[in-house]
Structures are given as structure tokens and as C-alpha cells.
Design an enzyme around this catalytic site. Structure first.
Site, PDB file in Angstrom:
ATOM      1  N   GLU A 112      30.471  56.055  37.220  1.00 34.14           N
ATOM      2  CA  GLU A 112      31.600  55.409  36.541  1.00 34.14           C
ATOM      3  C   GLU A 112      31.020  54.751  35.283  1.00 34.14           C
ATOM      4  O   GLU A 112      30.131  53.902  35.388  1.00 34.14           O
ATOM      5  CB  GLU A 112      32.230  54.343  37.442  1.00 34.14           C
ATOM      6  N   CYS A 119      40.468  50.685  35.638  1.00 32.90           N
ATOM      7  CA  CYS A 119      40.082  51.443  36.840  1.00 32.90           C
ATOM      8  C   CYS A 119      40.885  52.731  36.943  1.00 32.90           C
ATOM      9  O   CYS A 119      40.513  53.638  37.670  1.00 32.90           O
ATOM     10  CB  CYS A 119      40.302  50.606  38.079  1.00 32.90           C
ATOM     11  N   PHE A 144      36.589  41.593  35.877  1.00 37.32           N
ATOM     12  CA  PHE A 144      36.764  41.132  34.496  1.00 37.32           C
ATOM     13  C   PHE A 144      37.831  41.909  33.732  1.00 37.32           C
ATOM     14  O   PHE A 144      38.332  41.453  32.714  1.00 37.32           O
ATOM     15  CB  PHE A 144      35.428  41.250  33.724  1.00 37.32           C
ATOM     16  N   LYS A 203      38.956  33.269  43.120  1.00 32.19           N
ATOM     17  CA  LYS A 203      37.781  33.254  42.233  1.00 32.19           C
ATOM     18  C   LYS A 203      37.992  34.288  41.135  1.00 32.19           C
ATOM     19  O   LYS A 203      37.837  35.490  41.354  1.00 32.19           O
ATOM     20  CB  LYS A 203      36.490  33.578  42.991  1.00 32.19           C
ATOM     21  N   GLU A 210      33.871  35.473  36.573  1.00 34.28           N
ATOM     22  CA  GLU A 210      33.208  34.420  35.799  1.00 34.28           C
ATOM     23  C   GLU A 210      33.203  34.747  34.306  1.00 34.28           C
ATOM     24  O   GLU A 210      32.979  33.888  33.474  1.00 34.28           O
ATOM     25  CB  GLU A 210      31.771  34.200  36.306  1.00 34.28           C
ATOM     26  N   ARG A 211      33.502  36.025  33.971  1.00 36.01           N
ATOM     27  CA  ARG A 211      33.481  36.401  32.557  1.00 36.01           C
ATOM     28  C   ARG A 211      34.818  36.141  31.860  1.00 36.01           C
ATOM     29  O   ARG A 211      34.878  36.111  30.639  1.00 36.01           O
ATOM     30  CB  ARG A 211      33.153  37.884  32.425  1.00 36.01           C
TER      31      ARG A 211
HETATM   32  P1  NAD Z   1      32.109  43.347  39.737  1.00 34.27           P
HETATM   33  O1  NAD Z   1      32.013  44.014  41.059  1.00 34.27           O
HETATM   34  O2  NAD Z   1      30.865  43.153  38.962  1.00 34.27           O
HETATM   35  O3  NAD Z   1      32.745  41.878  39.919  1.00 34.27           O
HETATM   36  C1  NAD Z   1      33.931  41.690  40.634  1.00 34.27           C
HETATM   37  C2  NAD Z   1      33.888  40.329  41.307  1.00 34.27           C
HETATM   38  O4  NAD Z   1      32.864  40.321  42.308  1.00 34.27           O
HETATM   39  C3  NAD Z   1      33.561  39.208  40.331  1.00 34.27           C
HETATM   40  O5  NAD Z   1      34.376  38.106  40.636  1.00 34.27           O
HETATM   41  C4  NAD Z   1      32.096  38.936  40.578  1.00 34.27           C
HETATM   42  O6  NAD Z   1      31.739  37.596  40.369  1.00 34.27           O
HETATM   43  C5  NAD Z   1      31.906  39.309  42.043  1.00 34.27           C
HETATM   44  N1  NAD Z   1      30.585  39.875  42.339  1.00 34.27           N
HETATM   45  C6  NAD Z   1      29.888  40.738  41.559  1.00 34.27           C
HETATM   46  N2  NAD Z   1      28.753  41.107  42.190  1.00 34.27           N
HETATM   47  C7  NAD Z   1      28.736  40.476  43.376  1.00 34.27           C
HETATM   48  C8  NAD Z   1      27.853  40.469  44.480  1.00 34.27           C
HETATM   49  N3  NAD Z   1      26.733  41.198  44.482  1.00 34.27           N
HETATM   50  N4  NAD Z   1      28.152  39.710  45.547  1.00 34.27           N
HETATM   51  C9  NAD Z   1      29.277  38.987  45.566  1.00 34.27           C
HETATM   52  N5  NAD Z   1      30.180  38.962  44.553  1.00 34.27           N
HETATM   53  C10 NAD Z   1      29.905  39.690  43.478  1.00 34.27           C
HETATM   54  O7  NAD Z   1      33.201  44.150  38.897  1.00 34.27           O
HETATM   55  P2  NAD Z   1      33.581  43.938  37.375  1.00 34.27           P
HETATM   56  O8  NAD Z   1      32.463  44.428  36.520  1.00 34.27           O
HETATM   57  O9  NAD Z   1      34.083  42.565  37.141  1.00 34.27           O
HETATM   58  O10 NAD Z   1      34.845  44.919  37.245  1.00 34.27           O
HETATM   59  C11 NAD Z   1      34.727  46.294  36.938  1.00 34.27           C
HETATM   60  C12 NAD Z   1      34.795  47.130  38.185  1.00 34.27           C
HETATM   61  O11 NAD Z   1      35.990  46.848  38.882  1.00 34.27           O
HETATM   62  C13 NAD Z   1      34.829  48.621  37.885  1.00 34.27           C
HETATM   63  O12 NAD Z   1      34.005  49.280  38.793  1.00 34.27           O
HETATM   64  C14 NAD Z   1      36.288  48.993  38.094  1.00 34.27           C
HETATM   65  O13 NAD Z   1      36.527  50.319  38.463  1.00 34.27           O
HETATM   66  C15 NAD Z   1      36.641  48.073  39.211  1.00 34.27           C
HETATM   67  N6  NAD Z   1      38.086  47.873  39.287  1.00 34.27           N
HETATM   68  C16 NAD Z   1      38.745  48.539  40.252  1.00 34.27           C
HETATM   69  C17 NAD Z   1      40.115  48.422  40.333  1.00 34.27           C
HETATM   70  C18 NAD Z   1      40.861  49.166  41.376  1.00 34.27           C
HETATM   71  O14 NAD Z   1      42.018  48.846  41.596  1.00 34.27           O
HETATM   72  N7  NAD Z   1      40.267  50.144  42.035  1.00 34.27           N
HETATM   73  C19 NAD Z   1      40.813  47.616  39.413  1.00 34.27           C
HETATM   74  C20 NAD Z   1      40.096  46.924  38.444  1.00 34.27           C
HETATM   75  C21 NAD Z   1      38.718  47.074  38.382  1.00 34.27           C
END
Ligand code: NAD
Length: 544
Positions: free
Chosen positions: A425, A323, A191, A215, A218-219
């Protein structure tokens, strides 16, 4: 630009009219996009899918309400794509692959050039949708688009980056190694960077001759939807890029489908580990960027005012939801006295609407993040941390923001490993300060942390920087640079607990991830040439 935008009620009316058709239009256009928050009672936009270059109304019975983080009013509804709709998207990507793979690299480059131009033209439109759905400030949202645009710009260099290797290995026998696309690649996005992260993968997926099923989170689906529209306008053929929506069910369908050859994921640890393990077990390539805890180490010889400015921007910008945000300040020796200056400046930062140009940081993505952050602060204070700046309860004065997920800059000192504020985090504008006596202690602290996304050192000594660079075990190091995200001529090289896979996003690693090598060894005996001479053509060869 912004002043020409339509008001939200007009957009909602347009959306209402279109919802009765199978093919629908986006809620914004180059000249009509939101410039303010929605009002209670405004009709939320119904998010379509994007398949075969068409925005399609979905038949789903499961819909998620998406709230504006600044007001918590519902602004859009996002569907859980049905199995049939997911099949349609994957099938269209698989069917489009052979023709796109065989499209010459120079034509694919031409599309990339056009896409870059359209992204630039639509920068403010995308940024405004990000402000509405994600909450960050408009200027920061422009930065979100710009960092993605830079990857798209790098993709126009595909004609150089995709060059193979050739050697005459024996007389009249040569071996050439080329890199071929994999097929359909799925991109799963978080997101916090609604434009940048989809653009980390899409331009290179298609420039290398693959097709995509994306994909978005969703937010925050809006930016990716506009990107899809622009790709079609740039000349990407139907089926080459498709967008689907939803949560776990969508991700599982992408992981399990044998037509999908690679998964590129950015997000949190739990989802990333699951996708990496399941995808790898099925023989797919997976690259997964995960969570982070980034430290900034400040030495007594650093330029104090440069440091204070840098830490506040890096810790509190985007409300800490980057991140590569700095979430831990490691003061070495007497620099712990500089924390008072950090607090003084941080207290001046203004929390507010992303559409208000005087805001420094917007809200958190949802109320759950706010509640979790509050419990981390409470728990850490109970265990010995000191709350020297408390941003809880800060929000803009206007009534419509009363329910927004705002949190002002918050600083905890005397933090130690073992405190939740250090171990987890947080992903919020919370800076944890740890004091150590020596540079070696600081290096030991950083290297013991499970994450390895980014680290920064502030010093005026080249020798100390060199000492640090050689000993620190973090993938992206900044020296007097607080957020050292490499530009796309390099790769995003997060490491250890912040990355799963072998090949990172974009740059040379990104292209290697998205392609597989093939060697072709040919023998053409020059001794068999009869000596015929072809009639030369006098027209200019254009190699289309
Ligand atoms: P998230 O893991 O909740 O969601 C990411 C994606 O995965 C979304 O599209 C979501 O629908 C899907 N998803 C979530 N849970 C799932 C599951 N159990 N099974 C399958 N799919 C699932 O992450 P977020 O809250 O959207 O983003 C924030 C996180 O992303 C933070 O931890 C941040 O550090 C990380 N991030 C990392 C980087 C990097 O380059 N290292 C960059 C941006 C964000």
C-alpha cells in the site's frame, strides 16, 4: 465565511494567553479559523485534552511537534497523555455511563439532531483546520466532514434502529429482545480522515447509550477537538465523550483497561492487527479497518471519457491518501491504449496548497512518506515497471512551499505482482497499471491480492457487471463508480486483509457491534385482572 477568519498570529496570541490556565480554549471558533498557512516564528498551538466537557491543559513532559505538510513549519504540539490523565478520561467515561445509558432514547436522539446542526454550521471551520494539519484541499476537507456528518445524520434514526423484537411466545407470556449498550468504547483514529473517521464511531457510540474515549491521530487532532466541543454544545453530558492524545502508550492503556469494553480502530495493518489480537485476547469486542489496495478494472465496452475522469479523481484526489483510493488500474485487452489519455489528464492536475482553490491535490502527510514512495517507484522501475508520468519534484512555486511534502500524479505501467508498487500500500498519488487480456484474469488478479477494501468495474454491459459482482471477493464493489463507499444506511464493508472483526462500521452492523442483546420473558396472567378501570389523564402524553 473564510474571509471573516482571524489571521494565525492573532490565534497564536490567544493560545499563548490561555496556556497559563488549566481550562483552555480551542485555537479556532465558528467565526475565527485559519485561512492560510502559518509563518515561521508563529507560536504553535498547544493541544489540550477533553475530559468532562472541558479542554484541559496537559501536564505531560512528552510533546510531539506537528508540521504543516505543505510547509513543514510546526503548527501545533500534541502531548502524550500521562497515565494519570488517561485514568482521568477513562474514569470520567466509566462514571458517566450509567446515567447516559438510562437517558431515554428520545433525549439521545434530540442531542444527535442538535449535533448534526452544529456540525453543518462548523463545516468550514473544521475543514480549514484539516487543511492546515493534514494538507488536503479545502473542498476535499469539506467532503471529509460531510461523509462524517452523514453518519451523524443516520444516528438520529436511532429511535427506529434500536427497536427490539417482541413475540407472545405463549398465552400471556411474551419474550422481548432488546439491545443494550456495552459501556465505555475506545475509538482509535488514523491521520487521513481527521473528521470522517472519528464521526464513523462517535455518533453511534453515544446514540446507542455508550460512552467514549477517543484517540485522534496524533498527527491531526484538530478536527476531533472541534467535534468534541460541538458534542458538548449539543447537550452531551460531561464524561460521555472524552479525548486523549499520544501514540502507542495511549493505545495500550485503552486496550488494557478493563472498563473499556470495545475498541474501534481505523488505520494501518500493523497497529490494527496488534490492537485486534490484544483486545480480543482480553475479551473485548474489536472492529479494525486496515490498509487497502483498490483496483479499477476497465473493459473495452466502457465509456472512455467517463472512465478517464473517474480514474484520475479516484487515484490522485487527496494525494492518494484515501483507504478507498484507486491505486491499481487493470486494463483489459485494448483498454491499455487508454492509459495515454489518463496520463494526459493526470499531467494537468495541479499540486498545491489546500488553501488555494486552484489546487487539485495537496502534499503527503510527512517527508518519510515522500521518501518511501520514491524508493517504491525506483525499486519497481528497476524491476521492469515503466514510469510514464513522474510527479516527483512537483511543488508550488512560492518559496514557503519549498520544504512541503509534495508529489504530483505519478503513473507506472507494466506493473506486475512482485513489484513493490503492486504489493505494498503506497498511500500516495501513484497509480500502478497492470494489463491483462480477459475479465477472468482481472478477477483472478484482484482476488489474489491480500486486501479486500474496494474494487471498481467500468463497463456498459449489465451482464458483465453481474458476472463480475458474483465472482469478485472484495467487500465494496463499484460498477461505474470509482470509490464505492456506502452511505451510512449501509455499513462500510471492507473485507479480507482490509478488515479484522465480525461487525463493520456504522449502519446496522455498527449498531450491533456497539450493543449486546438481552431477552426478557415475562408472564402477566390476564385472568387475574379484577376489572378496575383507571381514571384517564386528559393531558397530552409526551414520553420524555
Ligand atoms: P496508523 O496505523 O499509523 O495509525 C492509526 C492509529 O493507530 C493512530 O491513532 C496511531 O497513533 C495508532 N498507532 C500507530 N501505530 C501503533 C502501534 N504500533 N500500536 C498502537 N497504536 C498505534 O495509520 P495512519 O498512518 O494514521 O493511517 C493510514 C492507514 O490507515 C492506511 O493504511 C490506510 O489504508 C488506513 N485506513 C484505512 C481505512 C479503512 O476504512 N480501511 C480508512 C482510513 C485509513
Amino acid at each position: 465565511m473564510l474571509s471573516r477568519a482571524l489571521k494565525i498570529p492573532q490565534l497564536a496570541t490567544a493560545a499563548r494567553q490561555l496556556r497559563f490556565q488549566t481550562t483552555v480554549a480551542l485555537s479556532s471558533s465558528l467565526t475565527h479559523y485559519p485561512t492560510n498557512h502559518t509563518q515561521p516564528g508563529d507560536e504553535p498551538y498547544i493541544t489540550p485534552s477533553f475530559v468532562n466537557n472541558k479542554f484541559l491543559k496537559l501536564e505531560s513532559t512528552t510533546w510531539y511537534d506537528i508540521h504543516d505538510p505543505a510547509t513543514n513549519y510546526v503548527v501545533l504540539r500534541v502531548p502524550q497523555s500521562t497515565p494519570a490523565e488517561l485514568e482521568e478520561a477513562i474514569d470520567s467515561a466509566a462514571k458517566a455511563f450509567p446515567a447516559w445509558r438510562d437517558t431515554s432514547v428520545i433525549k439521545r436522539q434530540g442531542v444527535a439532531f442538535k449535533f448534526v446542526q452544529l456540525l453543518r454550521e462548523n463545516m468550514d471551520r473544521i475543514a480549514s483546520v484539516i487543511v492546515l494539519e493534514q494538507g488536503k484541499t479545502f473542498v476535499d476537507a469539506q467532503g471529509d466532514v460531510t461523509r462524517g456528518l452523514q453518519v451523524a445524520e443516520a444516528a438520529v434514526n436511532i429511535t427506529n434502529d434500536l427497536k427490539g423484537e417482541t413475540l407472545e411466545v405463549s398465552t400471556d407470556m411474551e419474550t422481548k429482545m432488546i439491545r443494550e449498550p456495552l459501556g465505555v468504547v475506545a475509538s482509535i483514529c488514523p491521520f487521513n480522515f481527521p473528521a470522517m473517521v472519528p464521526l464513523w464511531s462517535i455518533p453511534l457510540i453515544i446514540a446507542t447509550g455508550n460512552t467514549a474515549v477517543v484517540k485522534p491521530s496524533e498527527r491531526v487532532p484538530g478536527a476531533a477537538m472541534i467535534i468534541a466541543e460541538l458534542l458538548a454544545k449539543a447537550g452531551v453530558p460531561p464524561g460521555v465523550v472524552n479525548l486523549v492524545h499520544g501514540k502507542h502508550d495511549t493505545v495500550n492503556a485503552l486496550i488494557e483497561d478493563p472498563r473499556i469494553k470495545a475498541l474501534t480502530f481505523v488505520g494501518g495493518d500493523k497497529a490494527g492487527k496488534y490492537i485486534y489480537e490484544r483486545g480480543s485476547a482480553l475479551g473485548k469486542r474489536v472492529q479494525a479497518n486496515l490498509g487497502a489496495k483498490n483496483h479499477l478494472v476497465v473493459l473495452p465496452d466502457a465509456d472512455k471519457s467517463q472512465f478517464v475522469n473517474a480514474i484520475n479523481g479516484a487515484a490522485f484526489g487527496a494525494a492518494g491518501q484515501r483507504c478507498m483510493a484507486i491505486s491499481v488500474l487493470v486494463t483489459v485487452g485494448k483498454t491499455k491504449e487508454w492509459v495515454a489519455d489518463v496520463v494526459k489528464d493526470a499531467a494537468q492536475l495541479k499540486v498545491g496548497s489546500g488553501f488555494d482553490s486552484s489546487s487539485d491535490l495537496g502534499p503527503l502527510i510527512n517527508p518519510e512518506c515522500l521518501t518511501r514512495t520514491d524508493s517504491i517507484i525506483e525499486d519497481s522501475v528497476k524491476n521492469g515497471a515503466k514510469l510514464v508520468l513522474d510527479g516527483r519534484g512537483q511543488k508550488p512555486a512560492e518559496e514557503r512551499f519549498a520544504k512541503g511534502n509534495f508529489l504530483g500524479p505519478t503513473i507506472l505501467t507494466d506493473v506486475k505482482p512482485g513489484h513493490r508498487a503492486y504489493d505494498e500500500e503506497i498511500f500516495a498519488p501513484v497509480l500502478s497499471v497492470v494489463n491483462v487480456e480477459t475479465l477472468d484474469e482481472a478477477i483472478e488478479l484482484v482476488n489474489s491480492n491480500r486486501y479486500g477494501n474496494g474494487v471498481s468495474l467500468f463497463t456498459s454491459s449489465g451482464a458483465l457487471a453481474q458476472y463480475f459482482n458474483k465472482r469478485i471477493d472484495v467487500g465494496q464493489v463499484g460498477v461505474n463508480v470509482p470509490i464505492p463507499v456506502p452511505l451510512p444506511m449501509f455499513s462500510f464493508t471492507g473485507s479480507r486483509g482490509s478488515f479484522l472483526g465480525d461487525l463493520n462500521f456504522y449502519g446496522k452492523n455498527g449498531i450491533t457491534f456497539l450493543t449486546k442483546p438481552k431477552t426478557i420473558t415475562s408472564s402477566w396472567k390476564s385472568s387475574t385482572v379484577a376489572g378496575d378501570i383507571l381514571k384517564p389523564s386528559t393531558s397530552m402524553p409526551v414520553h420524555q
